[in-house]
Design a protein around this motif. Sequence first.
Motif, PDB file in Angstrom:
ATOM      1  N   VAL A   1       0.772  -1.345  -0.060  1.00 47.26           N
ATOM      2  CA  VAL A   1      -0.193  -0.224  -0.042  1.00 47.26           C
ATOM      3  C   VAL A   1       0.936   1.358   0.086  1.00 47.26           C
ATOM      4  O   VAL A   1       1.667   1.673   1.003  1.00 47.26           O
ATOM      5  CB  VAL A   1      -0.896   0.036   1.154  1.00 47.26           C
ATOM      6  N   PRO A   2       1.111   2.173  -0.989  1.00 42.21           N
ATOM      7  CA  PRO A   2       1.638   3.108  -1.245  1.00 42.21           C
ATOM      8  C   PRO A   2       1.038   4.425  -0.489  1.00 42.21           C
ATOM      9  O   PRO A   2      -0.473   4.633  -0.776  1.00 42.21           O
ATOM     10  CB  PRO A   2       1.965   3.421  -2.678  1.00 42.21           C
ATOM     11  N   THR A   3       1.460   5.239   0.397  1.00 40.11           N
ATOM     12  CA  THR A   3       0.662   6.302   0.897  1.00 40.11           C
ATOM     13  C   THR A   3       1.851   7.246   1.506  1.00 40.11           C
ATOM     14  O   THR A   3       3.260   7.092   1.327  1.00 40.11           O
ATOM     15  CB  THR A   3       0.042   5.959   2.016  1.00 40.11           C
ATOM     16  N   HIS A   4       1.154   8.404   2.229  1.00 41.24           N
ATOM     17  CA  HIS A   4       2.204   9.389   2.703  1.00 41.24           C
ATOM     18  C   HIS A   4       1.548   9.910   4.095  1.00 41.24           C
ATOM     19  O   HIS A   4       0.361   9.781   4.093  1.00 41.24           O
ATOM     20  CB  HIS A   4       2.452  10.746   1.989  1.00 41.24           C
ATOM     21  N   HIS A   5       2.404  10.190   5.056  1.00 35.88           N
ATOM     22  CA  HIS A   5       1.969  10.539   6.327  1.00 35.88           C
ATOM     23  C   HIS A   5       1.188   9.289   6.946  1.00 35.88           C
ATOM     24  O   HIS A   5       0.256   9.453   7.872  1.00 35.88           O
ATOM     25  CB  HIS A   5       1.185  11.725   6.255  1.00 35.88           C
ATOM     26  N   SER A   6       1.292   8.250   6.698  1.00 34.15           N
ATOM     27  CA  SER A   6       0.809   6.980   7.066  1.00 34.15           C
ATOM     28  C   SER A   6      -0.571   6.909   7.002  1.00 34.15           C
ATOM     29  O   SER A   6      -1.404   6.265   7.898  1.00 34.15           O
ATOM     30  CB  SER A   6       1.509   6.849   8.473  1.00 34.15           C
ATOM     31  N   LYS A   7      -1.326   7.566   5.943  1.00 31.01           N
ATOM     32  CA  LYS A   7      -2.534   7.645   5.863  1.00 31.01           C
ATOM     33  C   LYS A   7      -3.190   6.338   5.005  1.00 31.01           C
ATOM     34  O   LYS A   7      -2.958   6.257   3.856  1.00 31.01           O
ATOM     35  CB  LYS A   7      -3.207   8.793   5.403  1.00 31.01           C
ATOM     36  N   VAL A   8      -3.766   5.332   5.688  1.00 29.98           N
ATOM     37  CA  VAL A   8      -4.270   4.025   5.171  1.00 29.98           C
ATOM     38  C   VAL A   8      -5.641   4.073   5.725  1.00 29.98           C
ATOM     39  O   VAL A   8      -6.056   3.965   6.885  1.00 29.98           O
ATOM     40  CB  VAL A   8      -3.418   2.954   5.118  1.00 29.98           C
ATOM     41  N   ALA A   9      -6.690   3.634   4.772  1.00 32.30           N
ATOM     42  CA  ALA A   9      -7.966   3.325   5.514  1.00 32.30           C
ATOM     43  C   ALA A   9      -8.202   2.327   6.647  1.00 32.30           C
ATOM     44  O   ALA A   9      -7.483   1.222   6.461  1.00 32.30           O
ATOM     45  CB  ALA A   9      -8.864   3.018   4.262  1.00 32.30           C
ATOM     46  N   ILE A  10      -8.558   2.430   7.588  1.00 30.07           N
ATOM     47  CA  ILE A  10      -8.710   1.480   8.776  1.00 30.07           C
ATOM     48  C   ILE A  10      -9.147   0.073   8.223  1.00 30.07           C
ATOM     49  O   ILE A  10      -8.518  -0.907   8.911  1.00 30.07           O
ATOM     50  CB  ILE A  10      -9.417   1.995   9.948  1.00 30.07           C
ATOM     51  N   GLU A  11     -10.124   0.098   7.366  1.00 30.26           N
ATOM     52  CA  GLU A  11     -10.786  -1.073   6.940  1.00 30.26           C
ATOM     53  C   GLU A  11      -9.765  -1.817   6.103  1.00 30.26           C
ATOM     54  O   GLU A  11     -10.165  -3.077   5.876  1.00 30.26           O
ATOM     55  CB  GLU A  11     -12.170  -0.996   6.375  1.00 30.26           C
ATOM     56  N   ALA A  12      -8.619  -1.097   5.582  1.00 35.86           N
ATOM     57  CA  ALA A  12      -7.676  -1.863   4.865  1.00 35.86           C
ATOM     58  C   ALA A  12      -6.725  -2.606   5.712  1.00 35.86           C
ATOM     59  O   ALA A  12      -6.126  -3.504   5.178  1.00 35.86           O
ATOM     60  CB  ALA A  12      -6.885  -0.973   3.997  1.00 35.86           C
ATOM     61  N   LEU A  13      -6.623  -2.104   6.994  1.00 39.49           N
ATOM     62  CA  LEU A  13      -5.569  -2.982   7.617  1.00 39.49           C
ATOM     63  C   LEU A  13      -6.289  -3.683   8.779  1.00 39.49           C
ATOM     64  O   LEU A  13      -5.539  -4.586   9.365  1.00 39.49           O
ATOM     65  CB  LEU A  13      -4.728  -1.748   8.553  1.00 39.49           C
ATOM     66  N   LEU A  14      -7.341  -3.372   9.538  1.00 40.42           N
ATOM     67  CA  LEU A  14      -8.025  -4.031  10.734  1.00 40.42           C
ATOM     68  C   LEU A  14      -9.143  -4.921  10.258  1.00 40.42           C
ATOM     69  O   LEU A  14      -9.994  -4.027   9.392  1.00 40.42           O
ATOM     70  CB  LEU A  14      -8.128  -3.013  11.789  1.00 40.42           C
ATOM     71  N   GLY A  15      -9.263  -6.048  10.799  1.00 40.85           N
ATOM     72  CA  GLY A  15     -10.511  -6.882  10.345  1.00 40.85           C
ATOM     73  C   GLY A  15     -10.347  -7.801   9.360  1.00 40.85           C
ATOM     74  O   GLY A  15     -11.222  -8.566   9.160  1.00 40.85           O
ATOM     75  N   THR A  16      -9.061  -7.848   8.680  1.00 45.10           N
ATOM     76  CA  THR A  16      -8.929  -8.878   7.597  1.00 45.10           C
ATOM     77  C   THR A  16      -7.683  -9.746   8.132  1.00 45.10           C
ATOM     78  O   THR A  16      -6.636  -9.186   8.405  1.00 45.10           O
ATOM     79  CB  THR A  16      -8.463  -8.295   6.452  1.00 45.10           C
ATOM     80  N   LYS A  17      -7.950 -11.211   8.281  1.00 49.00           N
ATOM     81  CA  LYS A  17      -6.891 -11.832   8.639  1.00 49.00           C
ATOM     82  C   LYS A  17      -5.879 -12.241   7.384  1.00 49.00           C
ATOM     83  O   LYS A  17      -6.337 -12.875   6.564  1.00 49.00           O
ATOM     84  CB  LYS A  17      -7.395 -13.071   9.193  1.00 49.00           C
ATOM     85  N   ARG A  18      -4.696 -11.753   7.688  1.00 45.13           N
ATOM     86  CA  ARG A  18      -3.860 -11.787   6.567  1.00 45.13           C
ATOM     87  C   ARG A  18      -2.592 -12.797   7.153  1.00 45.13           C
ATOM     88  O   ARG A  18      -1.738 -13.254   6.344  1.00 45.13           O
ATOM     89  CB  ARG A  18      -3.207 -10.764   5.978  1.00 45.13           C
ATOM     90  N   PHE A  19      -2.332 -12.885   8.325  1.00 47.59           N
ATOM     91  CA  PHE A  19      -1.173 -13.685   8.627  1.00 47.59           C
ATOM     92  C   PHE A  19      -1.527 -15.025   8.467  1.00 47.59           C
ATOM     93  O   PHE A  19      -2.470 -15.652   8.735  1.00 47.59           O
ATOM     94  CB  PHE A  19      -1.070 -13.403  10.348  1.00 47.59           C
ATOM     95  N   SER A  20      -0.556 -15.772   8.003  1.00 46.67           N
ATOM     96  CA  SER A  20      -0.379 -17.064   7.715  1.00 46.67           C
ATOM     97  C   SER A  20       0.838 -17.996   8.313  1.00 46.67           C
ATOM     98  O   SER A  20       1.670 -17.564   8.056  1.00 46.67           O
ATOM     99  CB  SER A  20      -0.338 -17.264   6.049  1.00 46.67           C
ATOM    100  N   LEU A  21       0.465 -18.824   9.177  1.00 43.68           N
ATOM    101  CA  LEU A  21       1.594 -19.691   9.863  1.00 43.68           C
ATOM    102  C   LEU A  21       2.315 -20.593   8.952  1.00 43.68           C
ATOM    103  O   LEU A  21       3.624 -20.626   8.943  1.00 43.68           O
ATOM    104  CB  LEU A  21       0.900 -20.636  10.947  1.00 43.68           C
ATOM    105  N   PRO A  22       1.509 -21.086   8.017  1.00 38.27           N
ATOM    106  CA  PRO A  22       2.446 -21.703   6.854  1.00 38.27           C
ATOM    107  C   PRO A  22       3.303 -21.082   6.060  1.00 38.27           C
ATOM    108  O   PRO A  22       4.628 -21.498   6.013  1.00 38.27           O
ATOM    109  CB  PRO A  22       1.443 -22.329   5.889  1.00 38.27           C
ATOM    110  N   ASN A  23       2.943 -19.803   5.816  1.00 38.87           N
ATOM    111  CA  ASN A  23       3.942 -18.909   5.021  1.00 38.87           C
ATOM    112  C   ASN A  23       5.179 -18.556   6.024  1.00 38.87           C
ATOM    113  O   ASN A  23       6.364 -18.360   5.783  1.00 38.87           O
ATOM    114  CB  ASN A  23       3.332 -17.523   4.579  1.00 38.87           C
ATOM    115  N   LEU A  24       4.744 -18.355   7.318  1.00 37.54           N
ATOM    116  CA  LEU A  24       5.934 -17.880   8.315  1.00 37.54           C
ATOM    117  C   LEU A  24       6.755 -19.351   8.580  1.00 37.54           C
ATOM    118  O   LEU A  24       7.953 -18.934   8.439  1.00 37.54           O
ATOM    119  CB  LEU A  24       5.254 -17.550   9.707  1.00 37.54           C
TER     120      LEU A  24
END
Length: 322
Positions: free
Chosen positions: A183-206
Amino acid sequence: MAISKIPVTVISGFLGAGKTTLVNHLLSHNEKFRIGVVVNEFGEVGIDGQLIVSDQEALIEINNGCVCCTVRADLVASVKEMLAKADNRLDRLIIETSGLADPAPVLQTFLADPDLRQQVELESVITVIDALHLRHHLNDEIVREQIAFADTLILNKTDLVNAEELASLGRQIRLINSTAVLVPTHHSKVAIEALLGTKRFSLPNLLMLEPDILEEDGHDHEHDASISSCSVVTPGALDADRFNRWINQLVQSQGQQLMRMKGLLNFATEARQFHFHSVHMLLEAMPGRRWQADESRDNRFVFIGRDLDSQQLRNGFMACLN
């Protein structure tokens, strides 16, 4: 009935990338969740915790070390303390690691502790990347690991880099991590719904990155011994002109070895706190809230860098006081 686990977002990124700014952005735009925040700082004096716009009961600071090594036990204790104190009222947790933290041991903490595994689950590992300084930092193993272990990459400060450079940085980032959301941005402005509420962590990938991460001693980590911090906490009012001359001369002469400076400052002519930040030779200062009448107007300043002369830095700061 299965107990719902509290999702955890780990926010990583090198010194000055914009992690605290991102945390504040998420908290300021949050209308949905009660969020607990644990913030870790490398220096012995906490600055970031005072800048975070959080319910103070749901904020814990860990100073003077990284949660990936020297104060790792403090991370476990802090999360457990917060969960107990919140009496299950929290909807989610945000862990802001120090700029020098290796993400792997932090993730291992949440995967290996039996009590934490019952109460929380990793939802996402976000790494904030400083687009302006990334080229100078890519040789640092910690920077590469922070990028590699993320499932979400925030390419910050894009307003300070031209399109050609951004495209080149994107290619270099993809050589390290080809699967994370970028996600490209400036001043760390990212929509909250783009970061919280979506499970992206993957133990197999880790586990593909770090096959032995679930073992207790599965990830060894040592910091670069040349990197250290020093700090100043002092009452009194700063002379603004003297401070500006000193700080500009300092970055001109030591900007490359001074990786990060940050502070809460009391200027003689100001009724407000001033927040100061620098990354190498890029300086920024902005007014904060008004000092309270019954509040001690202390200056708090932290230097982080390589081969620092702590006494010289402290003397320089103190010479700016009226």
